[in-house]
Design an enzyme around this catalytic site. Structure first.
Site, PDB file in Angstrom:
ATOM      1  N   HIS A   1     -10.468  -1.970  -6.971  1.00 54.85           N
ATOM      2  CA  HIS A   1     -10.369  -0.892  -5.981  1.00 54.85           C
ATOM      3  C   HIS A   1      -9.607   0.323  -6.506  1.00 54.85           C
ATOM      4  O   HIS A   1     -10.064   1.456  -6.353  1.00 54.85           O
ATOM      5  CB  HIS A   1      -9.710  -1.457  -4.718  1.00 54.85           C
ATOM      6  CG  HIS A   1      -9.500  -0.465  -3.628  1.00 54.85           C
ATOM      7  ND1 HIS A   1     -10.542   0.195  -3.003  1.00 54.85           N
ATOM      8  CD2 HIS A   1      -8.351  -0.011  -3.026  1.00 54.85           C
ATOM      9  CE1 HIS A   1     -10.056   0.999  -2.070  1.00 54.85           C
ATOM     10  NE2 HIS A   1      -8.732   0.896  -2.065  1.00 54.85           N
TER      11      HIS A   1
ATOM     12  N   ASP B   1       0.850  -1.199   0.000  1.00 54.42           N
ATOM     13  CA  ASP B   1       0.000   0.000   0.000  1.00 54.42           C
ATOM     14  C   ASP B   1       0.882   1.244   0.000  1.00 54.42           C
ATOM     15  O   ASP B   1       2.102   1.158   0.132  1.00 54.42           O
ATOM     16  CB  ASP B   1      -0.932  -0.028   1.229  1.00 54.42           C
ATOM     17  CG  ASP B   1      -2.198   0.801   0.990  1.00 54.42           C
ATOM     18  OD1 ASP B   1      -2.309   1.443  -0.069  1.00 54.42           O
ATOM     19  OD2 ASP B   1      -3.077   0.798   1.864  1.00 54.42           O
TER      20      ASP B   1
HETATM   21 FE1  N7H Z   1      -7.481   1.870  -0.769  1.00 57.16          FE
HETATM   22  N1  N7H Z   1      -6.029  -2.699  -0.100  1.00 57.16           N
HETATM   23  O1  N7H Z   1      -5.334  -3.190   0.655  1.00 57.16           O
HETATM   24  O2  N7H Z   1      -6.464  -3.413  -0.924  1.00 57.16           O
HETATM   25  N2  N7H Z   1      -5.926   0.767  -1.473  1.00 57.16           N
HETATM   26  N3  N7H Z   1      -7.788   0.504   0.685  1.00 57.16           N
HETATM   27  N4  N7H Z   1      -8.946   3.058   0.024  1.00 57.16           N
HETATM   28  N5  N7H Z   1      -7.097   3.306  -2.130  1.00 57.16           N
HETATM   29  C1  N7H Z   1      -5.082   1.137  -2.498  1.00 57.16           C
HETATM   30  O3  N7H Z   1      -2.024   2.430  -4.975  1.00 57.16           O
HETATM   31  C2  N7H Z   1      -7.172  -0.721   0.844  1.00 57.16           C
HETATM   32  C3  N7H Z   1      -9.678   2.816   1.136  1.00 57.16           C
HETATM   33  C4  N7H Z   1      -7.788   4.499  -2.294  1.00 57.16           C
HETATM   34  O4  N7H Z   1      -4.276   6.264  -7.236  1.00 57.16           O
HETATM   35  C5  N7H Z   1      -4.149   0.087  -2.745  1.00 57.16           C
HETATM   36  O5  N7H Z   1      -1.073   2.906  -3.067  1.00 57.16           O
HETATM   37  C6  N7H Z   1      -7.649  -1.328   2.073  1.00 57.16           C
HETATM   38  C7  N7H Z   1     -10.667   3.834   1.332  1.00 57.16           C
HETATM   39  C8  N7H Z   1      -7.163   5.300  -3.318  1.00 57.16           C
HETATM   40  O6  N7H Z   1      -4.339   4.269  -8.129  1.00 57.16           O
HETATM   41  C9  N7H Z   1      -4.433  -0.926  -1.881  1.00 57.16           C
HETATM   42  C10 N7H Z   1      -8.534  -0.435   2.640  1.00 57.16           C
HETATM   43  C11 N7H Z   1     -10.516   4.719   0.287  1.00 57.16           C
HETATM   44  C12 N7H Z   1      -6.090   4.553  -3.772  1.00 57.16           C
HETATM   45  C13 N7H Z   1      -5.567  -0.507  -1.081  1.00 57.16           C
HETATM   46  C14 N7H Z   1      -8.632   0.695   1.758  1.00 57.16           C
HETATM   47  C15 N7H Z   1      -9.413   4.231  -0.510  1.00 57.16           C
HETATM   48  C16 N7H Z   1      -6.073   3.310  -3.021  1.00 57.16           C
HETATM   49  C17 N7H Z   1      -3.071   0.063  -3.811  1.00 57.16           C
HETATM   50  C18 N7H Z   1      -9.320  -0.526   3.906  1.00 57.16           C
HETATM   51  C19 N7H Z   1     -11.295   5.953  -0.037  1.00 57.16           C
HETATM   52  C20 N7H Z   1      -5.084   4.961  -4.845  1.00 57.16           C
HETATM   53  C21 N7H Z   1      -1.805   0.721  -3.363  1.00 57.16           C
HETATM   54  C22 N7H Z   1      -9.090  -1.376   4.867  1.00 57.16           C
HETATM   55  C23 N7H Z   1     -12.592   6.068   0.051  1.00 57.16           C
HETATM   56  C24 N7H Z   1      -5.617   4.627  -6.220  1.00 57.16           C
HETATM   57  C25 N7H Z   1      -1.617   2.127  -3.856  1.00 57.16           C
HETATM   58  C26 N7H Z   1      -4.663   5.091  -7.290  1.00 57.16           C
HETATM   59  C27 N7H Z   1      -5.131   2.314  -3.199  1.00 57.16           C
HETATM   60  C28 N7H Z   1      -6.247  -1.258  -0.104  1.00 57.16           C
HETATM   61  C29 N7H Z   1      -9.461   1.746   2.000  1.00 57.16           C
HETATM   62  C30 N7H Z   1      -8.905   4.871  -1.611  1.00 57.16           C
HETATM   63  C31 N7H Z   1      -3.631  -2.224  -1.819  1.00 57.16           C
HETATM   64  C32 N7H Z   1      -7.284  -2.660   2.648  1.00 57.16           C
HETATM   65  C33 N7H Z   1     -11.680   3.906   2.475  1.00 57.16           C
HETATM   66  C34 N7H Z   1      -7.587   6.675  -3.778  1.00 57.16           C
END
Ligand code: N7H
Length: 487
Positions: free
Chosen positions: A343, A203
């Site tokens: 996601h 992440d």
């Molecule tokens: Fe997410 N995950 O583990 O799967 N997220 N996220 N997220 N997320 C991202 O690109 C995760 C949550 C965004 O610019 C990655 O840095 C988990 C909320 C946004 O390409 C992974 C949870 C919100 C991005 C995860 C969670 C977001 C993003 C890829 C909760 C907003 C960037 C790593 C437990 C409402 C997208 C990365 C881009 C990336 C995970 C929550 C948003 C692996 C486990 C609540 C904007």
């Protein structure tokens, strides 16, 4: 008549902006201290003593330099350092008697004004109980006034710093000006899992590059105006309404998100993708791995599936010049490489909205958020893995910064993650479905099988919100001139 030239962006004052906002407080461990103010006059005086402890962006940049030097010299251990930041909810400002109307510019439904507890029910789609409250931990169902973040390289460091912060407010004495409602400790995961969240995915790869601040610009989404993150600057949709003490700040959306890791793993094991997009058969392990990657949009290593759709590429994953250089370009109407509902595609659709067929382009930049946050809870036990049932609470202390909650976090959750027909392509036959991680509602998604993009799959919940609040992280100037009173 010619339109007047936009006011040039004033330079960001890195000594005035709290460090977590633009630079991210360096951390291996972090306290989230949620508090109420119990003695207003004393709190406003005590705050003067906290201000020197607050780490600004300039301070974080120095810390990061020290970490780099330490690594270059191959010195043992970690650089001892801590960082303190503070933020207030709307109810906190009400309690303090401070007029925050220049922060609640969205009228009666402004998310900061109504607070996250109400927003969770009205807009975020969190499960709701019979009493019409979200199904959250009791600590978050009461009025919350503020949040103090303390981060550092070790438990000993943050515990020591917490004693200093507690002493500032007199915590533990009858004269305490605050009441700590709850203190949650987050920890970066151990060993090779460091920087990976609890499902196992790397992440913190993609955050917006901020114009006039970031000096290293790797290939990827276009840099955003500073005001997308920092209030009072170009790109802040309420720039004109901000009064001086509310500039150089940022809204902090905090969510206490529990992750059902064994259940997630079991879903992957039970539903492996049978063949890749080139019709090559996959082993059950490969199929489960591909399923997870298609739900997230990246492999566990961090490699984006838009670049490497059917085979992980760990070298690409950790190369900052490559790992964010994708735009869903050329697949406007296709989920072959990356499902529309994945996601990372749901939360940052990149070119999906910039050049959609038959409709005007919608800029994505105003909806970018600066993600921080840290994992909490223990590693998975053998029993949990075996039973497929969560027995210990773990997840993500999700935190993100933006100049507008209604364009940032709230919008991403409501308009994108929870909306089954987003992105809304007229020519696209399948429904993208909900975000398979954070989507709230009837949890369906298409595009998991690359050879049958339109197949709709139902899935259980993997992430459970148990609390949160919207805070505003003010500038040092705002803290000094308006929130604190002379001691
Ligand atoms: Fe997410 N995950 O583990 O799967 N997220 N996220 N997220 N997320 C991202 O690109 C995760 C949550 C965004 O610019 C990655 O840095 C988990 C909320 C946004 O390409 C992974 C949870 C919100 C991005 C995860 C969670 C977001 C993003 C890829 C909760 C907003 C960037 C790593 C437990 C409402 C997208 C990365 C881009 C990336 C995970 C929550 C948003 C692996 C486990 C609540 C904007």
């Amino acid at each position: 008549m010619s339109t007047p030239a936009p006011t040039p962006t004033p330079p960001l004052d890195l000594n005035n902006i709290q460090g977590d906002i633009l630079s991210g407080l360096p951390k291996k461990t972090q306290f989230y201290i949620v508090f109420d103010i119990v003695n207003v006059a004393k709190f406003r005086k005590d705050l003067n003593k906290l201000i020197p402890l607050i780490k600004t962006v300039a301070g974080v940049l120095k810390d990061r330099q020290a970490i780099d030097d330490h690594k270059k010299k191959k010195l043992p251990g970690l650089v001892p350092l801590t960082g303190v930041n503070i933020a207030f909810s709307h109810l906190g400002f009400v309690k303090l008697g401070i007029d925050d109307s220049s922060l609640t510019t969205g009228g009666a439904t402004d998310p900061f004004l109504i607070g996250q507890r109400a927003d969770a029910v009205t807009n975020l789609g969190d499960p709701v109980k019979l009493d019409n409250n979200p199904d959250w931990n009791a600590d978050f169902l009461q009025d919350l006034h503020g949040l103090i973040l303390i981060s550092g390289e070790s438990h000993a460091s943050i515990e020591k710093k917490k004693l200093e912060v507690d002493a500032v407010f007199g915590v533990g004495t009858p004269q305490s000006s605050i009441k700590e409602i709850t203190t949650i400790r987050g920890d970066v995961r151990p060993g090779d899992e460091a920087a990976h969240e609890h499902f196992g995915f790397l992440d913190g790869i993609s955050n917006p590059v901020v114009k006039t601040f970031d000096t290293v610009i790797n290939p990827g989404p276009v840099p955003v105006d500073p005001g997308v993150v920092v209030t009072g600057h170009t790109g802040d949709p309420s720039q004109a309404q901000r009064v001086p003490w509310t500039t150089d700040g940022s809204f902090l959306a905090f969510r206490y998100l529990f992750q059902l890791v064994p259940e997630f793993n079991q879903f992957l094991t039970k539903n492996p993708v049978k063949k890749d997009g080139n019709n090559n058969p996959l082993t059950p392990e490969q199929g489960s791995e591909l399923l997870g990657a298609r739900m997230v949009g990246r492999w566990k290593s961090g490699a984006p599936i838009d670049i490497t759709p059917f085979k992980d590429d760990p070298a690409l994953a950790t190369d900052p010049t490559k790992n964010n250089n994708f735009f869903f370009a050329g697949e406007i109407n296709s989920a072959l490489r990356c499902p529309f509902g994945a996601h990372v595609r749901k939360t940052n659709p990149r070119n999906d909205l910039e050049a959609p067929p038959n409709r005007p382009s919608i800029p994505v930049a105003p909806h970018r958020i600066m993600r921080r946050g840290v994992q909490f809870g223990p590693e998975l036990t053998a029993d949990e893995q075996h039973s497929g049932k969560t027995a210990h609470g773990r997840g993500l202390l999700f935190a993100c910064y933006q100049s507008s909650l209604s364009q940032g976090f709230q919008f991403l959750q409501q308009a994108w993650a929870n909306t089954a027909n987003f992105p809304p392509f007229e020519t696209q036959p399948e429904i993208p479905g909900l975000d398979p991680l954070i989507g709230q509602g009837a949890r369906i998604m298409s595009g998991l099988d690359p050879l049958d993009e339109q197949q709709i799959v139902s899935m259980p919940t993997f992430i459970v919100p148990r609390g949160g609040e919207y805070f505003f992280s003010p500038s040092l100037n705002g803290l000094k001139t308006t929130i604190a009173t002379p001691a």
